[in-house]
Scaffold this active site. Structure first.
Site, PDB file in Angstrom:
ATOM      1  N   GLU A  96     -42.820  65.603-112.367  1.00 13.33           N
ATOM      2  CA  GLU A  96     -43.102  66.781-111.550  1.00 13.33           C
ATOM      3  C   GLU A  96     -43.468  67.909-112.504  1.00 13.33           C
ATOM      4  O   GLU A  96     -42.592  68.504-113.130  1.00 13.33           O
ATOM      5  CB  GLU A  96     -41.885  67.152-110.702  1.00 13.33           C
ATOM      6  CG  GLU A  96     -41.364  66.017-109.831  1.00 13.33           C
ATOM      7  CD  GLU A  96     -42.399  65.498-108.849  1.00 13.33           C
ATOM      8  OE1 GLU A  96     -43.338  66.252-108.516  1.00 13.33           O
ATOM      9  OE2 GLU A  96     -42.275  64.343-108.423  1.00 13.33           O
TER      10      GLU A  96
ATOM     11  N   CYS B 188     -42.718  76.612-109.900  1.00 18.20           N
ATOM     12  CA  CYS B 188     -43.822  75.739-110.285  1.00 18.20           C
ATOM     13  C   CYS B 188     -44.924  75.688-109.235  1.00 18.20           C
ATOM     14  O   CYS B 188     -46.073  75.406-109.562  1.00 18.20           O
ATOM     15  CB  CYS B 188     -43.319  74.336-110.599  1.00 18.20           C
ATOM     16  SG  CYS B 188     -42.391  73.564-109.263  1.00 18.20           S
TER      17      CYS B 188
END
Length: 472
Positions: free
Chosen positions: A220, A254
């Site tokens: 990720e 993010c």
């Protein structure tokens, strides 16, 4: 003459490997946990997390220098609690074997898939959401029946201490444990699966280290996530959503908007609206209780260097919100900022920002905006604001590729979460997360009568007839 015995301390690699072997031995000894055991573990996990809400809020505030306790509760604790609830509700269905199609010649037999735990899962988590991004992979691994080793970021020591205390009370170390130390040594362990959340640069190193043992990885990562604002849609509702997503946790998210694509005729209107709505969200400016500091001086300098580089190359820097100068009163705190006139020779055009700085690019038409996004690495998230009909929205979604769409995607329990291309690989959350951390074992149960036996040697006319039937 006297001598002093010096006991050699184990290296991180030796220490990690000892824990891994203890967990693998326990898994092989005890086998896959039952549905009841997994549910019990998840129930206790949820209760322990809620009980420690205050301690977690204080710890994250200490690690960041300043972070709103409401922001922490919302994005860290609520997210994990809801994830546990989702797993609890659906775990029986996830674990249930599924029937699969069987070819006609074998029809008297049966096919099924059984989801088996992988064994031991390693988790490397980042500093920006040190509870959510640590614990969601952990609880998913537990739901899938695995043992877990968690290595959180060294930048959040206070939070790590709370998590270590909680996990040690909930689980024996051969089931779930938290470790600290060398990340490269951890990445090199022969896990059955490794989940990493962090930067693309470090993700490459993690994947390379894991490849020595052929360990499958879920990465990720990040990237420059674009927001496209359709012409005529610079409205308070849309801009307020952008303010929320961009400035949540001081921009250290993010999937936060990295840059905005606004029609060239509406850039001034967008900046005015953005400034006004930042003031509404943070009435005391960058020293507001709800406004988060940058994690440390190193990250603060990375962000200021990006802005300084853009300024040196001719960009226009505009600080927005109330009293942006007050940011200097709080350690490693940055005022919300927009940047105009960004060109490809500026670092801010290519590097993930991870802070409260928003470059704004003008576009002529929607093709121009889509082409700009597609000329860059595939992002973790993409945002589109417009009421120009489902066809235009569908055009944007069909012609761009991103890991996710919209910031609140991450809190949708039944949707997979992950990147694509440079923004990551693999998924967790939802049933995809359970299956990522499970082995789908295909099982064929052969019936007493089996047409395949007609194909055994010696071959002859009957074999040829069956082949002709199968290849018709």
């Amino acid at each position: 003459m006297t001598s002093t015995d010096v006991t050699r301390q184990p290296t991180d690699a030796e220490r990690f490997n000892h824990i891994l072997q203890a967990q693998r031995t326990a898994y092989l000894r005890d086998g896959a946990p039952s549905l009841a055991a997994r549910r019990s573990d998840l129930t206790r996990f949820k209760a322990a997390l809620i009980t420690r809400r205050g301690a977690i809020e204080e710890a994250i505030n200490a690690d960041f220098g300043h972070r709103s306790r409401h922001e922490t509760a919302l994005m860290e604790i609520v997210g994990v609690v809801q994830g546990i609830d989702y797993l609890q509700r659906n775990l029986r269905r996830f674990m249930r074997p599924t029937r699969r199609h069987i070819d006609l010649p074998l029809r008297f037999g049966s096919n099924r898939i059984e989801y088996q735990p992988l064994g031991v899962v390693g988790v490397i988590s980042p500093w920006n959401y040190p509870v959510n991004l640590s614990l969601m992979p952990v609880v998913t691994a537990i739901a899938a029946g695995n043992r877990v080793m968690l290595k959180p970021s060294k930048l959040t020591p206070a939070t790590n201490a709370v998590l270590a205390s909680m996990l040690s009370e909930l689980f024996p170390p051969e089931q779930v444990t938290i470790v600290s130390g060398d990340g490269s040594a951890f990445s090199s362990l022969p896990f059955d699966h490794l989940v990493f959340t962090g930067s693309t640069e470090v993700g490459r190193a993690v994947m390379k280290a894991a490849s020595d043992n052929l360990v499958p990885v879920t990465l990720e990562l990040g990237g420059k996530s674009p927001t496209i604002v359709a012409k005529g849609h610079v409205r308070d509702q849309a801009v307020s959503d952008i303010v929320f997503g961009k400035l949540l946790s001081g921009g250290q998210t993010c999937i936060a908007t990295d840059y905005a694509l606004v029609h060239e005729s509406e850039i001034d209107a967008f900046i005015a609206s953005y400034d006004r709505l930042v003031k509404a969200a943070y009435p005391d400016g960058p020293t507001s209780d709800d406004y988060t500091s940058i994690i440390d001086d190193k990250q603060y300098k990375i962000l200021t260097d990006l802005v300084d580089d853009a300024r040196a190359h001719g960009a226009r820097i505009i600080e927005v919100g109330h009293r942006p100068g007050d940011a200097a009163r709080r350690p490693h705190t940055l005022a919300p900022t927009v940047v105009l006139g960004v060109t490809d020779d500026m670092r801010i055009a290519h590097e993930e920002i991870f802070g409260p700085t928003l470059p704004i690019f003008g576009y002529r038409d929607i093709d121009d905006a889509i082409n700009y996004v597609n000329a860059r690495p595939r992002p973790l998230a993409l945002y589109y604001f417009g009421d120009d009909g489902p066809d235009r929205r569908k055009e944007v979604l069909n012609r761009t590729t991103s890991g996710n769409v919209t910031i609140m995607h991450v809190v949708q329990d039944d949707l997979p979460y992950g990147g694509v291309g440079a923004s990551g690989m693999g998924k967790y959350h939802g049933i995809e997360g359970f299956r990522t951390l499970s082995h789908p074992k295909g099982i064929y149960v052969q019936a007493r009568w089996n047409a395949t036996r007609l194909l055994y040697a010696p071959f002859g006319k009957r074999t040829e007839a069956l082949l002709n039937f199968s290849l018709r």
